[in-house]
Design a protein around this motif. Sequence first.
Motif, PDB file in Angstrom:
ATOM      1  N   VAL A 122       1.292 -10.749 -17.376  1.00  0.00           N
ATOM      2  CA  VAL A 122       0.263 -10.679 -15.987  1.00  0.00           C
ATOM      3  C   VAL A 122      -0.907  -9.804 -16.055  1.00  0.00           C
ATOM      4  O   VAL A 122      -2.072 -10.308 -15.961  1.00  0.00           O
ATOM      5  CB  VAL A 122       0.371  -9.748 -14.612  1.00  0.00           C
ATOM      6  CG1 VAL A 122      -0.014 -10.255 -13.671  1.00  0.00           C
ATOM      7  CG2 VAL A 122       1.923 -10.525 -14.591  1.00  0.00           C
ATOM      8  N   ASN A 123      -0.642  -8.125 -17.149  1.00  0.00           N
ATOM      9  CA  ASN A 123      -2.443  -8.469 -17.915  1.00  0.00           C
ATOM     10  C   ASN A 123      -3.243  -9.135 -17.850  1.00  0.00           C
ATOM     11  O   ASN A 123      -4.461  -9.463 -17.467  1.00  0.00           O
ATOM     12  CB  ASN A 123      -2.041  -7.608 -19.178  1.00  0.00           C
ATOM     13  CG  ASN A 123      -2.974  -6.528 -19.238  1.00  0.00           C
ATOM     14  OD1 ASN A 123      -3.916  -6.063 -18.770  1.00  0.00           O
ATOM     15  ND2 ASN A 123      -3.567  -6.700 -20.803  1.00  0.00           N
ATOM     16  N   HIS A 124      -2.685 -10.104 -18.939  1.00  0.00           N
ATOM     17  CA  HIS A 124      -3.409 -11.282 -19.252  1.00  0.00           C
ATOM     18  C   HIS A 124      -3.917 -12.091 -18.175  1.00  0.00           C
ATOM     19  O   HIS A 124      -5.812 -12.403 -18.412  1.00  0.00           O
ATOM     20  CB  HIS A 124      -2.906 -12.105 -20.454  1.00  0.00           C
ATOM     21  CG  HIS A 124      -3.444 -13.598 -20.890  1.00  0.00           C
ATOM     22  ND1 HIS A 124      -4.751 -13.727 -21.624  1.00  0.00           N
ATOM     23  CD2 HIS A 124      -3.479 -14.635 -20.110  1.00  0.00           C
ATOM     24  CE1 HIS A 124      -4.953 -14.939 -21.528  1.00  0.00           C
ATOM     25  NE2 HIS A 124      -3.919 -15.276 -21.151  1.00  0.00           N
ATOM     26  N   GLY A 159     -14.921 -12.763 -11.372  1.00  0.00           N
ATOM     27  CA  GLY A 159     -14.856 -12.256 -10.272  1.00  0.00           C
ATOM     28  C   GLY A 159     -13.765 -12.520  -9.165  1.00  0.00           C
ATOM     29  O   GLY A 159     -13.940 -12.156  -8.107  1.00  0.00           O
ATOM     30  N   ALA A 160     -12.357 -12.865  -9.722  1.00  0.00           N
ATOM     31  CA  ALA A 160     -11.469 -12.843  -8.784  1.00  0.00           C
ATOM     32  C   ALA A 160     -10.701 -11.862  -8.650  1.00  0.00           C
ATOM     33  O   ALA A 160     -10.363 -11.017  -9.852  1.00  0.00           O
ATOM     34  CB  ALA A 160     -10.868 -14.236  -9.062  1.00  0.00           C
ATOM     35  N   THR A 161     -10.104 -11.881  -7.456  1.00  0.00           N
ATOM     36  CA  THR A 161      -8.826 -10.660  -7.322  1.00  0.00           C
ATOM     37  C   THR A 161      -7.297 -11.186  -7.732  1.00  0.00           C
ATOM     38  O   THR A 161      -6.914 -12.655  -7.702  1.00  0.00           O
ATOM     39  CB  THR A 161      -8.892 -10.480  -5.866  1.00  0.00           C
ATOM     40  OG1 THR A 161      -8.817 -11.096  -5.394  1.00  0.00           O
ATOM     41  CG2 THR A 161      -9.778  -9.562  -5.789  1.00  0.00           C
ATOM     42  N   LEU A 162      -6.428 -10.862  -8.065  1.00  0.00           N
ATOM     43  CA  LEU A 162      -4.923 -11.055  -8.544  1.00  0.00           C
ATOM     44  C   LEU A 162      -4.158 -11.458  -7.069  1.00  0.00           C
ATOM     45  O   LEU A 162      -4.036 -10.159  -6.525  1.00  0.00           O
ATOM     46  CB  LEU A 162      -4.903 -10.045  -9.345  1.00  0.00           C
ATOM     47  CG  LEU A 162      -3.234 -11.143 -10.325  1.00  0.00           C
ATOM     48  CD1 LEU A 162      -3.155 -12.343 -11.052  1.00  0.00           C
ATOM     49  CD2 LEU A 162      -2.600  -9.331 -10.701  1.00  0.00           C
ATOM     50  N   PRO A 170       6.771 -16.167 -11.621  1.00  0.00           N
ATOM     51  CA  PRO A 170       6.069 -17.108 -12.430  1.00  0.00           C
ATOM     52  C   PRO A 170       5.056 -17.950 -13.034  1.00  0.00           C
ATOM     53  O   PRO A 170       5.222 -18.422 -11.774  1.00  0.00           O
ATOM     54  CB  PRO A 170       6.560 -17.192 -13.888  1.00  0.00           C
ATOM     55  CG  PRO A 170       7.676 -16.190 -13.000  1.00  0.00           C
ATOM     56  CD  PRO A 170       8.278 -16.479 -11.212  1.00  0.00           C
ATOM     57  N   LEU A 171       4.167 -18.170 -13.178  1.00  0.00           N
ATOM     58  CA  LEU A 171       3.324 -18.918 -13.692  1.00  0.00           C
ATOM     59  C   LEU A 171       3.678 -20.173 -14.672  1.00  0.00           C
ATOM     60  O   LEU A 171       4.527 -19.276 -15.667  1.00  0.00           O
ATOM     61  CB  LEU A 171       1.877 -19.158 -14.020  1.00  0.00           C
ATOM     62  CG  LEU A 171       1.314 -17.766 -12.883  1.00  0.00           C
ATOM     63  CD1 LEU A 171      -0.819 -17.532 -13.588  1.00  0.00           C
ATOM     64  CD2 LEU A 171       0.205 -18.947 -11.378  1.00  0.00           C
ATOM     65  N   MET A 172       3.724 -20.996 -14.766  1.00  0.00           N
ATOM     66  CA  MET A 172       4.641 -22.530 -15.776  1.00  0.00           C
ATOM     67  C   MET A 172       3.743 -23.416 -15.720  1.00  0.00           C
ATOM     68  O   MET A 172       3.626 -23.707 -15.181  1.00  0.00           O
ATOM     69  CB  MET A 172       5.764 -22.044 -15.728  1.00  0.00           C
ATOM     70  CG  MET A 172       6.766 -22.448 -16.860  1.00  0.00           C
ATOM     71  SD  MET A 172       8.095 -22.400 -16.475  1.00  0.00           S
ATOM     72  CE  MET A 172       8.572 -20.768 -17.119  1.00  0.00           C
ATOM     73  N   MET A 211       5.388  -7.746 -20.690  1.00  0.00           N
ATOM     74  CA  MET A 211       6.056  -8.579 -20.055  1.00  0.00           C
ATOM     75  C   MET A 211       6.569  -8.463 -18.645  1.00  0.00           C
ATOM     76  O   MET A 211       8.170  -7.639 -17.913  1.00  0.00           O
ATOM     77  CB  MET A 211       7.180  -9.024 -21.260  1.00  0.00           C
ATOM     78  CG  MET A 211       7.551 -10.403 -21.062  1.00  0.00           C
ATOM     79  SD  MET A 211       9.053 -10.914 -22.102  1.00  0.00           S
ATOM     80  CE  MET A 211       9.054 -12.876 -21.625  1.00  0.00           C
ATOM     81  N   THR A 212       6.165  -8.888 -17.877  1.00  0.00           N
ATOM     82  CA  THR A 212       6.283  -8.588 -16.373  1.00  0.00           C
ATOM     83  C   THR A 212       8.000  -9.332 -15.797  1.00  0.00           C
ATOM     84  O   THR A 212       8.442  -9.083 -15.506  1.00  0.00           O
ATOM     85  CB  THR A 212       4.959  -9.460 -15.619  1.00  0.00           C
ATOM     86  OG1 THR A 212       4.051  -8.186 -15.411  1.00  0.00           O
ATOM     87  CG2 THR A 212       5.291  -8.555 -14.717  1.00  0.00           C
TER      88      THR A 212
END
Length: 335
Positions: free
Chosen positions: A87-89, A98-101, A109-111, A236-237
């Motif tokens: 998630v750091n990436h 300039g966007a928040t997470l 997870p994203l995939m 590794m989240t």
Amino acid sequence: MKLASLPQGRDGRLIVVSHDLAWYTDADHIVPTLQAALDQWEYYEPALRRLSSELEAAAIPQKRFHEREAAAPLPRAFQWADGSAYVNHVELVRQARGATLPDSFWHDPLMYQGGSDDLRGAREPITLADEAWGCDMEAEVCVITGDVPQGASAADALACIRLVGLVNDVSLRNLVPGELAKGFGFVQSKPATHFSPVFVTPDELDEAWSGGKLSLTAVVDLNGQPFGRAEAGEEMTFDFGTLIAHLAKTRRIGAGSIIGSGTISNRDPDGSPGRPVAAGGRGYSCIAELRMVETIATGEARTPFLRWGDTVRIDMRDAKGRSIFGAIENEVVRA
């Protein structure tokens, strides 16, 4: 046990490789291809392990293994799905614009699903038609599964992992925004993916493999200079069990599916986005992340994306400094 494929037909010819990557012996008299072995793993694995033991004991004919001659272990696969376990990436990408997470990114997870019909070997070139497309490497770990039932838990999914390898998930960064703006995911911005010369069974990794994470350093060099030294297990989240279970939530996963970790990414110990290797940091596993850090620090990205003639090298070594999977080494050439 270490397995690889030599070029032959569409799906390669299966070989067993020695632990030190120096020798191989043909395995096609047992099962012709790696995909066929994965289809009936419980049946073929014991015979392949016996062959591996005989190779280590020099009890059977052996031939010199040359990484440059290997195809991708799976030259084509039924599925290639890439997660974003670091998630750091993702956070850096969003911070740079300039966007928040969103909080959901920390527990869901994203995939994306990439092309799996043309998986390329470790020494095949990256074929790039236009430098303006923003070609980038992405150093990742991947796992190869057996059959995974729909709705498998993360723990059950871990038991379905058969092999582990490395990936260079090539991206065309300047094509990404236009594709994402359509709201339908990556296609043109994700060209052919390159894989390590060998895939290995998890037991080959000893204590470095634990809880669905591989805790070793991804050694990334660009044009012969150190570029990244990120530790793959540290931040590794989402472990591989979680990634596989995410994919299996609504469907079965077929044997021979490849699941990637996403770009390996570390922060500095003080929590800052990270420093280049030359500045004493762990560096980066892709150029985009360095450009993000430059943008955050100075308001401008200065490092160019890959150009024709550039060479990327991705490797991972054991405690004795020996390559585990063989090295991915790709030169960027004009398509």
